[in-house]
Every structure is written in structure tokens, then in C-alpha cells.
Design an enzyme around this catalytic site. Structure first.
Site, PDB file in Angstrom:
ATOM      1  N   ASP A   9      23.113 -12.047   5.365  1.00  0.00           N
ATOM      2  CA  ASP A   9      23.293 -12.968   4.248  1.00  0.00           C
ATOM      3  C   ASP A   9      24.771 -13.166   3.919  1.00  0.00           C
ATOM      4  O   ASP A   9      25.221 -14.290   3.697  1.00  0.00           O
ATOM      5  CB  ASP A   9      22.548 -12.459   3.018  1.00  0.00           C
ATOM      6  CG  ASP A   9      22.707 -13.386   1.829  1.00  0.00           C
ATOM      7  OD1 ASP A   9      22.443 -14.597   1.968  1.00  0.00           O
ATOM      8  OD2 ASP A   9      23.109 -12.898   0.748  1.00  0.00           O
ATOM      9  N   LEU A  23       0.806  -1.225   0.000  1.00  0.00           N
ATOM     10  CA  LEU A  23       0.000   0.000   0.000  1.00  0.00           C
ATOM     11  C   LEU A  23       0.835   1.270   0.000  1.00  0.00           C
ATOM     12  O   LEU A  23       0.304   2.365   0.155  1.00  0.00           O
ATOM     13  CB  LEU A  23      -0.980  -0.011   1.179  1.00  0.00           C
ATOM     14  CG  LEU A  23      -1.929  -1.213   1.196  1.00  0.00           C
ATOM     15  CD1 LEU A  23      -2.814  -1.181   2.429  1.00  0.00           C
ATOM     16  CD2 LEU A  23      -2.771  -1.282  -0.070  1.00  0.00           C
TER      17      LEU A  23
END
Length: 167
Positions: free
Chosen positions: A134, A81
Site C-alpha cells: 500500500d 472462527l
């Protein structure tokens, strides 16, 4: 419109309780700015490896910084949104805190527009922290990403906000 407890009503929920994108077409353009932070906590040897440039995947801080900037620019694609925004400034700052074996990531996003940039600032630090995780997960899997929060915002109808404490 406010709820019964004097808190503002949720702007992304219509009268039928359905999610919708807020119409900002009638709002005036104003300068809007937001900053956010995230903290990545790791073992001292993992942090030393990053700082000393011994990580086999390359410059962890530079990669996380670039990824955070790119993430801010793509926030509207990640958060359903959010409006697509023409950001005029995005910075991601990464500071090692050796005594506490952590890295503090901060971001600053700015534009002149009809809607705020809080989500862009929060997305920048979140994705930068995820990138650090990561890149380092082969060395340490138990790192933690903590204290993702808005530090400040200015501009717009809701006014300014500043977190009570900084460190």
C-alpha cells in the site's frame, strides 16, 4: 475422528457439515508459539528508496512492523472462527535482501493458552506485507507478495511443526 484417508477431520465443521467455532474450554493452558513469513518482491530502485529513507510516505519498514503487530492482535476480528487471544509476545522482523530485490517479513507470536497462534503469526506477516504494498504502490504497482507460510509452531495437542527449509 479421522477421515477415510487417515487425515484428521476438519475441526471447524460440525457433524452436519456446518462451520462452527471449536470449543476449547476443556483444554489445558500450555505455552504456544508460532512463526511465519512473507516475502515482498520489488524492483531494486523501489527497495533502495525504502532502505535509503527517500519514500515520501515515511518509514515503510517501521509502519509495516507496527501494522503487523496490530494485525496479530486483531486476528479474531478478521478470521471468523478464530478465538480472541491474549498474546504475550508478538514480534515482526523485516529484512531487506538487496541482491534478490526483496524483503523478508517474519513474525513470532506466543501465549499461554488453550489454542494455537498460527493464524496470528500468518496474519501479522500478511498485513505487514500488504502495508508495504500500500505504501509503495504509487511507485511500483507490480510488486508481489509471495511465500506466505507457517515456519514453525509449538505447543498443544497436535505437537510441534517446523518447515523443512528456511532461507
Amino acid at each position: 475422528m479421522t477421515e477415510s484417508n487417515n487425515r484428521p477431520a476438519l475441526t471447524h465443521i460440525n457433524g452436519c457439515g456446518e462451520a462452527h467455532m471449536v470449543d476449547v474450554s476443556e483444554k489445558n493452558d500450555t505455552v504456544r508459539e508460532a512463526s511465519a513469513e512473507a516475502v515482498v518482491v520489488m524492483h531494486p530502485d523501489t527497495l533502495s528508496m525504502i532502505i535509503d529513507g527517500r519514500h515520501h510516505k515515511g518509514d515503510v519498514f517501521a509502519t509495516a512492523r507496527i501494522t503487523g503487530i496490530q494485525a496479530a492482535k486483531c486476528t479474531w476480528q478478521l478470521i471468523p472462527l478464530c478465538h480472541p487471544l491474549m498474546l504475550s509476545k508478538v514480534t515482526v522482523d523485516i529484512r531487506a535482501d538487496r541482491p534478490n530485490s526483496r524483503v523478508r517479513i517474519t513474525s513470532l507470536c506466543r501465549l499461554s493458552g488453550k489454542t494455537g497462534v498460527e493464524m496470528e503469526a500468518l496474519t501479522a506477516v500478511s498485513v505487514a506485507a500488504l502495508t508495504m504494498y500500500d505504501m509503495c504502490k504509487a511507485v511500483q504497482k507490480d510488486m508481489s507478495i509471495e511465500r506466505v507460510r507457517l515456519l514453525s509452531k509449538s505447543g498443544g495437542k497436535s505437537g510441534d511443526y517446523q518447515v523443512a527449509e528456511h532461507d
